[in-house]
Design a protein around this motif. Structure first.
Motif, mmCIF file in Angstrom:
data_model
loop_
_atom_site.group_PDB
_atom_site.id
_atom_site.type_symbol
_atom_site.label_atom_id
_atom_site.label_comp_id
_atom_site.label_asym_id
_atom_site.label_seq_id
_atom_site.Cartn_x
_atom_site.Cartn_y
_atom_site.Cartn_z
ATOM 1 N N GLY A 1 0.818 -1.213 0.000
ATOM 2 C CA GLY A 1 0.000 0.000 0.000
ATOM 3 C C GLY A 1 0.850 1.260 0.000
ATOM 4 N N VAL A 2 1.922 1.243 0.764
ATOM 5 C CA VAL A 2 2.844 2.391 0.792
ATOM 6 C C VAL A 2 3.513 2.560 -0.568
ATOM 7 C CG1 VAL A 2 5.008 3.255 1.801
ATOM 8 C CG2 VAL A 2 3.222 2.312 3.281
ATOM 9 N N ALA A 3 3.936 1.451 -1.164
ATOM 10 C CA ALA A 3 4.551 1.515 -2.502
ATOM 11 C C ALA A 3 3.549 2.065 -3.519
ATOM 12 C CB ALA A 3 5.037 0.129 -2.922
ATOM 13 N N ASN A 4 2.304 1.598 -3.466
ATOM 14 C CA ASN A 4 1.245 2.055 -4.357
ATOM 15 C C ASN A 4 1.061 3.567 -4.218
ATOM 16 O OD1 ASN A 4 -1.345 2.828 -5.340
ATOM 17 N ND2 ASN A 4 -2.205 0.823 -4.942
ATOM 18 N N TYR A 5 0.881 4.008 -2.996
ATOM 19 C CA TYR A 5 0.651 5.431 -2.735
ATOM 20 C C TYR A 5 1.837 6.283 -3.191
ATOM 21 C CZ TYR A 5 -0.423 9.741 -0.235
ATOM 22 O OH TYR A 5 -0.685 11.043 0.071
ATOM 23 N N VAL B 1 1.497 9.100 -6.182
ATOM 24 C CA VAL B 1 1.702 10.518 -5.877
ATOM 25 C C VAL B 1 2.901 11.070 -6.647
ATOM 26 C CG1 VAL B 1 2.365 12.148 -4.053
ATOM 27 C CG2 VAL B 1 0.556 10.469 -3.631
ATOM 28 N N ALA B 2 3.997 10.314 -6.666
ATOM 29 C CA ALA B 2 5.209 10.792 -7.361
ATOM 30 C C ALA B 2 4.957 10.962 -8.857
ATOM 31 C CB ALA B 2 6.369 9.828 -7.121
ATOM 32 N N THR B 3 4.327 9.978 -9.478
ATOM 33 C CA THR B 3 4.094 10.112 -10.920
ATOM 34 C C THR B 3 3.115 11.241 -11.218
ATOM 35 O OG1 THR B 3 2.394 8.373 -10.892
ATOM 36 C CG2 THR B 3 4.643 7.703 -11.478
ATOM 37 N N TYR C 1 -4.184 12.792 -16.988
ATOM 38 C CA TYR C 1 -4.971 11.554 -16.861
ATOM 39 C C TYR C 1 -4.626 10.880 -15.531
ATOM 40 C CZ TYR C 1 -5.423 12.358 -21.849
ATOM 41 O OH TYR C 1 -5.666 12.934 -23.071
ATOM 42 N N PRO C 2 -5.199 11.358 -14.415
ATOM 43 C CA PRO C 2 -4.854 10.833 -13.090
ATOM 44 C C PRO C 2 -5.055 9.332 -12.928
ATOM 45 C CG PRO C 2 -6.131 12.846 -12.881
ATOM 46 C CD PRO C 2 -6.147 12.466 -14.322
ATOM 47 N N VAL C 3 -5.911 8.729 -13.743
ATOM 48 C CA VAL C 3 -6.105 7.284 -13.644
ATOM 49 C C VAL C 3 -4.795 6.541 -13.914
ATOM 50 C CG1 VAL C 3 -6.835 6.894 -16.050
ATOM 51 C CG2 VAL C 3 -7.675 5.393 -14.223
ATOM 52 N N LEU C 4 -3.907 7.157 -14.686
ATOM 53 C CA LEU C 4 -2.600 6.536 -14.933
ATOM 54 C C LEU C 4 -1.792 6.422 -13.645
ATOM 55 C CD1 LEU C 4 -1.575 8.272 -18.297
ATOM 56 C CD2 LEU C 4 -2.452 5.939 -17.956
ATOM 57 N N ALA C 5 -1.913 7.431 -12.775
ATOM 58 C CA ALA C 5 -1.226 7.370 -11.484
ATOM 59 C C ALA C 5 -1.764 6.206 -10.657
ATOM 60 C CB ALA C 5 -1.395 8.683 -10.720
ATOM 61 N N LEU C 6 -3.076 6.022 -10.682
ATOM 62 C CA LEU C 6 -3.678 4.904 -9.958
ATOM 63 C C LEU C 6 -3.210 3.573 -10.531
ATOM 64 C CD1 LEU C 6 -7.351 6.164 -9.578
ATOM 65 C CD2 LEU C 6 -5.549 6.161 -7.854
ATOM 66 N N ALA C 7 -3.191 3.463 -11.847
ATOM 67 C CA ALA C 7 -2.787 2.211 -12.491
ATOM 68 C C ALA C 7 -1.322 1.885 -12.201
ATOM 69 C CB ALA C 7 -3.021 2.302 -13.998
ATOM 70 N N LEU C 8 -0.451 2.879 -12.320
ATOM 71 C CA LEU C 8 0.971 2.645 -12.046
ATOM 72 C C LEU C 8 1.193 2.279 -10.582
ATOM 73 C CD1 LEU C 8 2.485 5.562 -14.145
ATOM 74 C CD2 LEU C 8 2.764 3.113 -14.596
ATOM 75 N N GLY C 9 0.542 3.007 -9.699
ATOM 76 C CA GLY C 9 0.671 2.703 -8.275
ATOM 77 C C GLY C 9 0.149 1.323 -7.947
ATOM 78 N N ALA D 1 -0.075 -1.262 -9.963
ATOM 79 C CA ALA D 1 0.823 -2.272 -10.537
ATOM 80 C C ALA D 1 2.047 -2.481 -9.653
ATOM 81 C CB ALA D 1 1.238 -1.862 -11.948
ATOM 82 N N VAL D 2 2.662 -1.396 -9.216
ATOM 83 C CA VAL D 2 3.832 -1.511 -8.344
ATOM 84 C C VAL D 2 3.451 -2.151 -7.011
ATOM 85 C CG1 VAL D 2 5.546 -0.184 -7.034
ATOM 86 C CG2 VAL D 2 5.121 0.359 -9.428
ATOM 87 N N GLY D 3 2.316 -1.733 -6.450
ATOM 88 C CA GLY D 3 1.856 -2.315 -5.190
ATOM 89 C C GLY D 3 1.583 -3.799 -5.316
ATOM 90 N N MET D 4 0.971 -4.218 -6.432
ATOM 91 C CA MET D 4 0.682 -5.638 -6.618
ATOM 92 C C MET D 4 1.963 -6.448 -6.745
ATOM 93 S SD MET D 4 -1.637 -7.547 -9.445
ATOM 94 C CE MET D 4 -1.578 -9.310 -9.601
#
Length: 139
Positions: free
Chosen positions: A90-94, A98-100, A110-118, A120-123
């Motif tokens: 969760g910390v990695a995701n967040y 936020v950084a991207t 396109y803020p959804v990209l930040a959610l998707a990248l976060g 993916a990294v969190g998973m």
């Protein structure tokens, strides 16, 4: 006594881990909304819903995703390690989202990209920590 089944291929584990995550999101959402409907503030309800969802995914992943490494009954220690590992994801995701969002103009558009990248990294973080730390096969 308690015999572990044969190991599952990595692809099968990833797929089952993803299914557990989707189902866990459903548990998370249901518990969050139920507790808020009972009058619990979001901050408290969110904490309880995280524990409920992580507990569900721990049981699912222990039984169906990483069963080959489970030659012993579940323990409180294993469960607590799993909660810690999922919080780390969760910390990695967040952090990534936020950084991207802050540093990448395309993601700001396109803020959804930040959610998707976060996500993916969190998973990836969660899968690796679950596979190699929480549910690692006995040596």
């Amino acid at each position: 006594m308690f015999e572990a089944p044969p190991p599952r291929p990595l692809r099968t584990q990833l797929l089952r881990f993803g299914v557990a995550g989707v189902l866990g999101l459903g548990v998370d959402t249901a518990v969050l909304y139920a507790l808020m409907a009972l009058g619990l503030p979001f901050v408290w309800a969110r904490g309880f819903s995280f524990v409920a969802a992580a507990s569900f995914t721990w049981a699912f992943n222990r039984r169906l995703t990483f069963a080959a490494g489970m030659s012993v009954p579940p323990t409180w220690r294993e469960w607590s390690h799993y909660l810690l590992a999922m919080a780390g994801g969760g910390v990695a995701n967040y952090t990534v989202s936020v950084a991207t969002y802050q540093w990448w103009p395309l993601v700001q558009a396109y803020p959804v990209l930040a959610l998707a990248l976060g996500s993916a990294v969190g998973m990836v973080f969660n899968f690796v920590s679950a596979r190699y730390w929480v549910f690692r096969p006995p040596r």
